[in-house]
Design a protein around this motif. Structure first.
Motif, PDB file in Angstrom:
ATOM      1  N   MET A   1     -18.455 -17.007   4.774  1.00 29.35           N
ATOM      2  CA  MET A   1     -17.466 -17.032   3.412  1.00 29.35           C
ATOM      3  C   MET A   1     -17.336 -15.669   2.911  1.00 29.35           C
ATOM      4  O   MET A   1     -18.161 -14.741   2.926  1.00 29.35           O
ATOM      5  CB  MET A   1     -18.449 -17.910   2.313  1.00 29.35           C
ATOM      6  CG  MET A   1     -17.525 -18.030   1.091  1.00 29.35           C
ATOM      7  SD  MET A   1     -18.552 -18.934  -0.219  1.00 29.35           S
ATOM      8  CE  MET A   1     -19.297 -17.190  -0.786  1.00 29.35           C
ATOM      9  N   ASN A   2     -16.415 -15.461   2.060  1.00 27.37           N
ATOM     10  CA  ASN A   2     -16.022 -14.135   1.502  1.00 27.37           C
ATOM     11  C   ASN A   2     -16.108 -14.097  -0.084  1.00 27.37           C
ATOM     12  O   ASN A   2     -15.719 -15.010  -0.404  1.00 27.37           O
ATOM     13  CB  ASN A   2     -14.634 -13.561   2.006  1.00 27.37           C
ATOM     14  CG  ASN A   2     -14.374 -13.499   3.532  1.00 27.37           C
ATOM     15  OD1 ASN A   2     -15.096 -13.062   4.133  1.00 27.37           O
ATOM     16  ND2 ASN A   2     -13.343 -13.957   4.212  1.00 27.37           N
ATOM     17  N   LEU A   3     -16.598 -13.092  -0.495  1.00 21.37           N
ATOM     18  CA  LEU A   3     -16.462 -12.897  -1.965  1.00 21.37           C
ATOM     19  C   LEU A   3     -15.795 -11.841  -2.286  1.00 21.37           C
ATOM     20  O   LEU A   3     -16.018 -10.583  -1.911  1.00 21.37           O
ATOM     21  CB  LEU A   3     -17.971 -12.877  -2.303  1.00 21.37           C
ATOM     22  CG  LEU A   3     -18.174 -12.642  -3.780  1.00 21.37           C
ATOM     23  CD1 LEU A   3     -18.053 -13.936  -4.517  1.00 21.37           C
ATOM     24  CD2 LEU A   3     -19.784 -12.011  -4.163  1.00 21.37           C
TER      25      LEU A   3
ATOM     26  N   ASN B   1     -12.366 -20.482  -5.710  1.00 19.83           N
ATOM     27  CA  ASN B   1     -11.619 -20.138  -4.385  1.00 19.83           C
ATOM     28  C   ASN B   1     -10.448 -19.413  -4.707  1.00 19.83           C
ATOM     29  O   ASN B   1      -9.484 -20.280  -5.731  1.00 19.83           O
ATOM     30  CB  ASN B   1     -11.197 -21.421  -3.555  1.00 19.83           C
ATOM     31  CG  ASN B   1     -12.464 -21.983  -3.187  1.00 19.83           C
ATOM     32  OD1 ASN B   1     -13.526 -21.112  -2.543  1.00 19.83           O
ATOM     33  ND2 ASN B   1     -12.548 -23.251  -2.840  1.00 19.83           N
ATOM     34  N   VAL B   2     -10.083 -18.384  -4.445  1.00 21.07           N
ATOM     35  CA  VAL B   2      -8.574 -17.737  -4.619  1.00 21.07           C
ATOM     36  C   VAL B   2      -8.345 -16.923  -3.291  1.00 21.07           C
ATOM     37  O   VAL B   2      -8.998 -16.419  -2.429  1.00 21.07           O
ATOM     38  CB  VAL B   2      -8.762 -16.483  -5.705  1.00 21.07           C
ATOM     39  CG1 VAL B   2      -9.266 -17.281  -6.910  1.00 21.07           C
ATOM     40  CG2 VAL B   2      -9.869 -15.418  -5.217  1.00 21.07           C
ATOM     41  N   PRO B   3      -7.031 -16.941  -3.268  1.00 21.33           N
ATOM     42  CA  PRO B   3      -6.460 -16.265  -2.141  1.00 21.33           C
ATOM     43  C   PRO B   3      -6.261 -14.549  -2.476  1.00 21.33           C
ATOM     44  O   PRO B   3      -5.808 -14.218  -3.473  1.00 21.33           O
ATOM     45  CB  PRO B   3      -4.832 -16.649  -1.863  1.00 21.33           C
ATOM     46  CG  PRO B   3      -4.761 -17.226  -3.338  1.00 21.33           C
ATOM     47  CD  PRO B   3      -5.860 -17.513  -3.997  1.00 21.33           C
TER      48      PRO B   3
ATOM     49  N   MET C   1     -14.312 -15.884  -5.956  1.00 21.28           N
ATOM     50  CA  MET C   1     -14.230 -14.889  -6.937  1.00 21.28           C
ATOM     51  C   MET C   1     -14.782 -15.396  -8.426  1.00 21.28           C
ATOM     52  O   MET C   1     -14.679 -16.702  -8.677  1.00 21.28           O
ATOM     53  CB  MET C   1     -12.828 -14.475  -7.439  1.00 21.28           C
ATOM     54  CG  MET C   1     -12.407 -13.764  -8.395  1.00 21.28           C
ATOM     55  SD  MET C   1     -10.598 -13.639  -8.607  1.00 21.28           S
ATOM     56  CE  MET C   1     -10.430 -12.951 -10.392  1.00 21.28           C
ATOM     57  N   TYR C   2     -15.334 -14.586  -9.243  1.00 22.72           N
ATOM     58  CA  TYR C   2     -16.017 -15.077 -10.430  1.00 22.72           C
ATOM     59  C   TYR C   2     -14.831 -14.865 -11.426  1.00 22.72           C
ATOM     60  O   TYR C   2     -14.480 -13.784 -11.795  1.00 22.72           O
ATOM     61  CB  TYR C   2     -17.313 -14.089 -10.872  1.00 22.72           C
ATOM     62  CG  TYR C   2     -18.483 -14.276 -10.024  1.00 22.72           C
ATOM     63  CD1 TYR C   2     -19.184 -15.545 -10.238  1.00 22.72           C
ATOM     64  CD2 TYR C   2     -18.759 -13.575  -9.013  1.00 22.72           C
ATOM     65  CE1 TYR C   2     -20.145 -16.171  -9.506  1.00 22.72           C
ATOM     66  CE2 TYR C   2     -20.093 -13.793  -8.165  1.00 22.72           C
ATOM     67  CZ  TYR C   2     -20.802 -15.341  -8.308  1.00 22.72           C
ATOM     68  OH  TYR C   2     -21.619 -15.557  -7.639  1.00 22.72           O
ATOM     69  N   VAL C   3     -14.178 -15.974 -11.765  1.00 22.66           N
ATOM     70  CA  VAL C   3     -13.075 -15.963 -12.667  1.00 22.66           C
ATOM     71  C   VAL C   3     -13.508 -15.752 -14.261  1.00 22.66           C
ATOM     72  O   VAL C   3     -14.358 -17.004 -14.307  1.00 22.66           O
ATOM     73  CB  VAL C   3     -12.218 -17.148 -12.581  1.00 22.66           C
ATOM     74  CG1 VAL C   3     -11.266 -17.379 -13.244  1.00 22.66           C
ATOM     75  CG2 VAL C   3     -11.799 -16.978 -10.981  1.00 22.66           C
TER      76      VAL C   3
ATOM     77  N   TYR D   1      -7.691 -15.311 -12.557  1.00 20.42           N
ATOM     78  CA  TYR D   1      -6.597 -15.529 -11.423  1.00 20.42           C
ATOM     79  C   TYR D   1      -5.249 -16.205 -11.863  1.00 20.42           C
ATOM     80  O   TYR D   1      -5.579 -17.456 -12.310  1.00 20.42           O
ATOM     81  CB  TYR D   1      -7.321 -16.143 -10.376  1.00 20.42           C
ATOM     82  CG  TYR D   1      -6.281 -16.675  -9.270  1.00 20.42           C
ATOM     83  CD1 TYR D   1      -5.842 -15.687  -8.541  1.00 20.42           C
ATOM     84  CD2 TYR D   1      -5.858 -17.850  -9.296  1.00 20.42           C
ATOM     85  CE1 TYR D   1      -4.786 -16.022  -7.310  1.00 20.42           C
ATOM     86  CE2 TYR D   1      -5.147 -18.331  -8.230  1.00 20.42           C
ATOM     87  CZ  TYR D   1      -4.515 -17.393  -7.403  1.00 20.42           C
ATOM     88  OH  TYR D   1      -3.711 -17.946  -6.348  1.00 20.42           O
ATOM     89  N   GLU D   2      -4.326 -15.916 -11.877  1.00 20.53           N
ATOM     90  CA  GLU D   2      -2.930 -16.199 -12.434  1.00 20.53           C
ATOM     91  C   GLU D   2      -1.770 -15.955 -11.387  1.00 20.53           C
ATOM     92  O   GLU D   2      -1.457 -14.815 -11.217  1.00 20.53           O
ATOM     93  CB  GLU D   2      -2.708 -15.639 -13.480  1.00 20.53           C
ATOM     94  CG  GLU D   2      -3.498 -15.746 -14.834  1.00 20.53           C
ATOM     95  CD  GLU D   2      -3.239 -14.808 -16.002  1.00 20.53           C
ATOM     96  OE1 GLU D   2      -2.020 -14.805 -16.397  1.00 20.53           O
ATOM     97  OE2 GLU D   2      -4.314 -14.034 -16.419  1.00 20.53           O
ATOM     98  N   PRO D   3      -1.742 -16.882 -10.473  1.00 22.07           N
ATOM     99  CA  PRO D   3      -0.745 -16.851  -9.438  1.00 22.07           C
ATOM    100  C   PRO D   3       0.670 -16.263  -9.854  1.00 22.07           C
ATOM    101  O   PRO D   3       1.308 -15.343  -9.265  1.00 22.07           O
ATOM    102  CB  PRO D   3      -0.493 -18.280  -8.955  1.00 22.07           C
ATOM    103  CG  PRO D   3      -1.669 -18.939  -9.232  1.00 22.07           C
ATOM    104  CD  PRO D   3      -2.004 -18.400 -10.572  1.00 22.07           C
TER     105      PRO D   3
END
Length: 126
Positions: free
Chosen positions: A1-3, A90-92, A104-106, A48-50
């Motif tokens: 898993m990636n962080l 989860n984020v890209p 990611m810690y949002v 996180y805002e696409p």
């Protein structure tokens, strides 16, 4: 898993939690997510805002031992409570020419009252 980390957990920090992350993970590179980065005093918060015109820059670590997430969640104050400042989501993440799935810690409390760091890079603050 990636962080994906963008603040005091970044590779250049030397606090105990950043050290722990470096011991339990491998830095695989740098990247960004669309969103806003806020200065919250001695630490930042990022959304996180696409569709955001802003970017949040950070480091991507591959976790070699996912049990470290419990300690990092505690550091970020995640207690699954409505008053939590952060949630791990989860984020890209855009890295060079590829998109990498990360957690990611949002920051959950963005209300327009925080100071926006337009550069999106917490390291450029210091």
């Amino acid at each position: 898993m990636n962080l994906f980390v963008y603040g005091t957990l970044r590779n250049t920090y030397d606090n105990p939690m950043a050290q722990l992350l470096r011991q339990q993970a491998v830095l695989i590179g740098h990247g960004y997510v669309p969103g806003r980065l806020f200065d919250l005093g001695w630490y930042p918060g990022a959304t996180y805002e696409p569709d955001s015109p802003y970017r949040v820059w950070g480091d991507v670590f591959e976790l070699t031992d996912e049990s470290v997430l419990n300690q990092l969640d505690e550091y970020e104050g995640i207690e699954d409570h409505p008053d939590d400042e952060y949630a791990r989501r989860n984020v890209p993440v855009q890295m060079n020419n590829e998109v990498v799935a990360c957690q990611m810690y949002v920051f959950l409390k963005a209300d327009g009252q925080q100071t926006l760091l337009e550069s999106g890079n917490y390291l450029s603050k210091h």
